[in-house]
Design a protein around this motif. Structure first.
Motif, PDB file in Angstrom:
ATOM      1  N   UNK A 361       0.720  -1.280  -0.249  1.00 29.71           N
ATOM      2  CA  UNK A 361       0.031  -0.392  -0.412  1.00 29.71           C
ATOM      3  C   UNK A 361       0.887   1.197  -0.090  1.00 29.71           C
ATOM      4  N   UNK A 362       1.606   0.719   0.733  1.00 22.64           N
ATOM      5  CA  UNK A 362       2.863   2.323   0.730  1.00 22.64           C
ATOM      6  C   UNK A 362       3.779   2.454  -1.086  1.00 22.64           C
ATOM      7  N   UNK A 363       3.841   1.086  -1.581  1.00 20.84           N
ATOM      8  CA  UNK A 363       3.792   1.521  -2.613  1.00 20.84           C
ATOM      9  C   UNK A 363       2.686   1.500  -3.798  1.00 20.84           C
ATOM     10  N   UNK A 364       2.039   1.874  -3.258  1.00 17.68           N
ATOM     11  CA  UNK A 364       0.743   2.847  -4.729  1.00 17.68           C
ATOM     12  C   UNK A 364       0.966   3.716  -4.192  1.00 17.68           C
ATOM     13  N   UNK A 365       0.620   4.133  -2.369  1.00 17.25           N
ATOM     14  CA  UNK A 365       0.725   5.648  -2.500  1.00 17.25           C
ATOM     15  C   UNK A 365       2.064   5.881  -3.118  1.00 17.25           C
ATOM     16  N   UNK A 623      -0.417   3.125   4.117  1.00 22.60           N
ATOM     17  CA  UNK A 623       0.449   2.010   4.615  1.00 22.60           C
ATOM     18  C   UNK A 623      -0.284   1.469   5.977  1.00 22.60           C
ATOM     19  N   UNK A 624      -1.196   2.051   6.697  1.00 24.56           N
ATOM     20  CA  UNK A 624      -0.804   2.008   7.831  1.00 24.56           C
ATOM     21  C   UNK A 624      -2.315   1.378   7.957  1.00 24.56           C
ATOM     22  N   UNK A 625      -3.365   2.176   6.880  1.00 27.11           N
ATOM     23  CA  UNK A 625      -5.159   1.729   6.780  1.00 27.11           C
ATOM     24  C   UNK A 625      -5.178   0.507   6.050  1.00 27.11           C
ATOM     25  N   UNK A 626      -4.106   0.038   4.905  1.00 25.21           N
ATOM     26  CA  UNK A 626      -4.851   0.143   3.725  1.00 25.21           C
ATOM     27  C   UNK A 626      -5.396  -1.553   3.823  1.00 25.21           C
ATOM     28  N   UNK A 627      -4.041  -2.004   4.316  1.00 18.66           N
ATOM     29  CA  UNK A 627      -4.436  -3.613   4.884  1.00 18.66           C
ATOM     30  C   UNK A 627      -5.958  -3.478   6.005  1.00 18.66           C
ATOM     31  N   UNK A 628      -6.240  -2.733   6.391  1.00 22.22           N
ATOM     32  CA  UNK A 628      -7.680  -2.594   7.205  1.00 22.22           C
ATOM     33  C   UNK A 628      -8.792  -2.523   5.908  1.00 22.22           C
ATOM     34  N   UNK A 670      -9.597   4.741  -2.607  1.00 21.59           N
ATOM     35  CA  UNK A 670      -9.231   4.739  -2.126  1.00 21.59           C
ATOM     36  C   UNK A 670      -7.667   4.751  -2.256  1.00 21.59           C
ATOM     37  N   UNK A 671      -7.147   3.713  -3.076  1.00 20.55           N
ATOM     38  CA  UNK A 671      -5.894   3.392  -3.177  1.00 20.55           C
ATOM     39  C   UNK A 671      -5.174   4.376  -4.712  1.00 20.55           C
ATOM     40  N   UNK A 672      -5.538   4.712  -4.442  1.00 16.82           N
ATOM     41  CA  UNK A 672      -4.810   5.075  -5.916  1.00 16.82           C
ATOM     42  C   UNK A 672      -5.328   6.818  -6.269  1.00 16.82           C
ATOM     43  N   UNK A 673      -6.288   6.784  -6.454  1.00 13.63           N
ATOM     44  CA  UNK A 673      -7.461   8.050  -6.331  1.00 13.63           C
ATOM     45  C   UNK A 673      -6.846   9.153  -5.464  1.00 13.63           C
ATOM     46  N   UNK A 674      -7.042   8.695  -4.261  1.00 12.00           N
ATOM     47  CA  UNK A 674      -7.198   9.308  -3.104  1.00 12.00           C
ATOM     48  C   UNK A 674      -5.955  10.249  -3.056  1.00 12.00           C
ATOM     49  N   UNK A 675      -4.671   9.553  -3.011  1.00 13.23           N
ATOM     50  CA  UNK A 675      -3.633   9.471  -2.424  1.00 13.23           C
ATOM     51  C   UNK A 675      -2.942  10.513  -4.156  1.00 13.23           C
ATOM     52  N   UNK A 676      -3.513  10.045  -5.229  1.00 13.33           N
ATOM     53  CA  UNK A 676      -3.357  11.342  -6.547  1.00 13.33           C
ATOM     54  C   UNK A 676      -3.860  13.192  -5.917  1.00 13.33           C
TER      55      UNK A 676
END
Length: 714
Positions: A361-365, A623-628, A670-676
């Motif tokens: 998730x950190x890499x995706x972010x 990274x801290x929330x992606x897996x949850x 949440x994994x791509x659009x939000x960080x972008x």
């Protein structure tokens, strides 16, 4: 507030557990009485023309409900069958409460042209009490089913409601039997231990009990639709697992930093409990949009689902802390790194010393924050393309074709469709011509349909029935309603019936939808501002959520309205969606999207407050929330998928819509659009005007977990 709740739960855990156990017993005892109070009437809207005309007919015309039987599978001219049918007709006529049973052999249109089927309509008296009506229906049905023929099916009226309620109860039981073991198995994989995995399941069962109890309570004051039981149970079960997952994961993390179980519980409630509180409120606020509509169905659904969300939220911040205080010492802390092998939990709150956790998730972010324009230019058009079918969405009340082929109502529908002309058994468009209308009004109205009849009503009014071609609420029927309303001019004429109610329901949706949207968006904006202290994050959140919602709704239209891949789900293309599906998908999916957004924002906000680095806050938060978020979405999708095994088309539509909305939102958005989008906004993402910033500092909810104590022992 949360600190007070957690202290109360940890000081008297047994008392809290016993209170919830009592609620559980009441929910599965008294609450299940709602299954006997469900109704199948959805499109009634008080104050509309169709409702006024229906109320007038109830006062002046005492004709009652009717049920329909069809006998098929053999030659109806067979003397033995004819004798059986005529004896059954004679017997049913003698049943107390039955007004009329025509002989299908001497009444035009009741035997099929191919000679292989006949219809027996049974009309009840109009002044019966419910108990007497039910007795009359049960007696008539029992007698008709004694006719010896390959196919004897009876449905309609009160019987249809009973059949649909029974089907609803079967679907709920099947879904629970499928989803609970699968959810438990997945939780075992997530947590690596039965104790930790069992706690979310306990909260989920409490959520289901709360759903039944809430629905039973609301049924005392308003009608509860057969759809409500599946939707509220489905959502109550899924959200309970989500909230409990978030809390247990955070508890295991806090156990890394302290041997004091009670202290870990307090920190869990102060941190993850705050997220659960706001998540529950945002889901509930999303459902308040349904209260804007004057439809009793939509209002009761909004209230019931919101009540279930509140029950889940309360269970997560009261019952779960009590359970953790009592049994938490037996739950292993989360591993400090994957190499330790002491746990497999998706560390929703992993610290910086656990760099191996959440690496994907950190890499995706980091990918999205480094290439935000590329991500947006790729994903936004793709989601818009998926949403395109929603532009052609149509809604209808639907008929027995929405039911699984194994149900009696559907078998009756299919038999009529196979042996009789289109429109047979279809409810007519009902027109009430009041006294004072022009002499030629009735004639002009009857000229609109090839099959009509009329009769005088007490008080000088005239009742006209116009038989449409096609389905009960198809285009031919709704067009006929519109033509009557055009032809009448200023004459005192009112139109009712199923098709007229659909026309009025559509008009109500179009009139109130903008106000419902404004209500929800303002409420969500205020809650997200209170949670983040930013004015731009709520706007960004709403925009990205609408993209995932549009894509999910477009897919539902493509499957169930247009018929693509519908067979894979055990359904078929119906040419329209159930009128219950779009408003419920929109309201619930919007709330669930806010659910996952808050899971991520909570971690981003913590990192932002600690470091002041906007981009790193995005990476750390994901990274801290992606897996949850991923596990929660998967669990919710499993629950929704289990409810799609029933084969009831409206529930299939709602289930698919919510499943896709959750999966698209928890992954692509949440994994791509939000960080972008957060990367494009940078530090401005957390900006608010001075006056609003001061208001947030004074009134916003900013309760945080206290600083972590050092370990006293290892």
């Amino acid at each position: 507030m949360l600190a007070t709740i957690s202290r109360a739960a940890t000081r008297r855990p047994l008392t809290v557990i016993l209170v919830w156990l009592l609620m559980l017993l009441i929910g599965f005892g008294l609450g299940t009485g709602v299954f006997g109070r469900l109704v199948d009437s959805v499109p009634d809207v008080p104050g509309t023309e169709s409702e006024r005309a229906a109320a007038y007919l109830d006062r002046v015309d005492k004709s009652g409900e009717s049920i329909t039987a069809v006998v098929a599978g053999t030659a109806v001219a067979d003397p033995g069958l004819r004798s059986q049918v005529q004896r059954a007709v004679a017997d049913v006529r003698t049943v107390s409460g039955v007004a009329d049973v025509p002989d299908p052999y001497t009444t035009h249109g009741l035997t099929s042209e191919d000679g292989k089927a006949l219809v027996i309509p049974v009309t009840l008296k109009g002044d019966l009490k419910f108990k007497d009506k039910k007795t009359a229906v049960d007696t008539a049905v029992e007698r008709i089913r004694r006719i010896e023929a390959p196919d004897v099916h009876v449905s309609g009226g009160l019987l249809l409601g009973q059949q649909m309620s029974g089907r609803a109860q079967e679907d709920v039981q099947r879904a629970e039997l499928i989803s609970l073991p699968v959810v438990l198995a997945l939780l075992l994989v997530v947590f690596g231990g039965l104790r930790a995995a069992g706690l979310p399941l306990v909260i989920a069962i409490s959520g289901v009990a709360g759903a039944f109890l809430a629905l039973f309570t609301f049924s005392q004051f308003t009608d509860i639709s057969v759809y409500a039981i599946q939707v509220t149970t489905m959502l109550g079960l899924g959200l309970a697992v989500d909230y409990a997952l978030l809390m247990v994961v955070r508890f295991r993390e806090e156990r890394r930093h302290t041997d004091d179980v009670v202290e870990a519980v307090h920190r869990t409630v102060a941190g993850a409990g705050r997220t659960v509180l706001f998540s529950g409120l945002t889901v509930a606020v999303s459902l308040t949009g349904l209260l804007v509509f004057p439809s009793p169905f939509l209002r009761s659904m909004g209230l019931a689902v919101a009540a279930v969300v509140v029950v889940d939220m309360l269970a997560a911040v009261t019952l779960l802390p009590a359970l953790l205080a009592r049994f938490g010492a037996r739950i292993a802390p989360a591993a400090k790194s994957e190499k330790t092998g002491t746990g497999t939990a998706p560390a929703e709150g992993a610290d910086s010393d656990s760099d191996s956790e959440g690496r994907v998730f950190a890499r995706l972010a980091r990918f999205a924050t480094r290439r935000p324009v590329v991500v947006l230019a790729t994903l936004v058009p793709a989601l818009l393309v998926l949403a395109l079918p929603a532009a052609g969405m149509k809604i209808s009340i639907g008929d027995a074709k929405q039911l699984p082929s194994t149900t009696e109502a559907r078998q009756l529908y299919d038999t009529l469709d196979a042996h009789f002309p289109p429109g047979t058994g279809v409810s007519p468009v009902t027109v009430v011509v009041r006294p004072g209308a022009a002499p030629d009004t009735v004639a002009r109205i009857r000229a609109l349909s090839d099959t009509t009849d009329s009769r005088a009503l007490p008080g000088g009014a005239t009742l006209v029935h116009l038989q449409p071609t096609g389905s009960v609420d198809g285009k031919a029927a709704t067009d006929l309603v519109e033509r009557v309303r055009e032809v009448r001019g200023s004459e005192p004429v009112e139109v009712t019936g199923v098709a007229a109610r659909l026309v009025d329901f559509r008009a109500m949706l179009a009139d109130r939808a903008p106000w419902a949207a404004v209500t929800v968006l303002i409420g969500i904006f205020v809650l997200l501002f209170a949670f983040t202290g930013s004015v731009l994050i709520p706007l960004r959140t709403i925009a990205t959520t609408l993209l995932s919602l549009g894509a999910a709704l477009g897919a539902v239209v493509w499957v169930f309205q247009d018929g693509h891949l519908a067979g894979a789900l055990g359904a078929e293309g119906l040419g329209s969606l159930s009128l219950t599906a779009p408003p419920l998908i929109i309201a619930i999916a919007f709330g669930l999207a806010m659910d996952y957004e808050l899971f991520i924002l909570a971690r981003m906000r913590e990192s932002w407050q600690q470091t002041g680095d906007a981009q790193e806050a995005v990476v750390t938060g994901l990274r801290r929330s992606g897996r949850v978020v991923s596990c929660a979405a998967l669990l919710l999708a499993i629950v929704f998928g289990a409810f799609m095994t029933g084969g009831f088309s409206p529930i299939l539509q709602i289930g698919l819509g919510l499943t896709l909305a959750v999966l698209i939102d928890a992954t692509v958005v949440r994994m791509l659009l939000v960080p972008a989008t957060m990367a494009l906004l940078g530090r401005r993402a957390w900006w608010a005007p001075g006056a609003l910033r001061r208001a947030h500092d004074r009134f916003g909810v900013s309760e945080e977990a206290p600083s972590r104590p050092q370990l006293t022992s290892v």
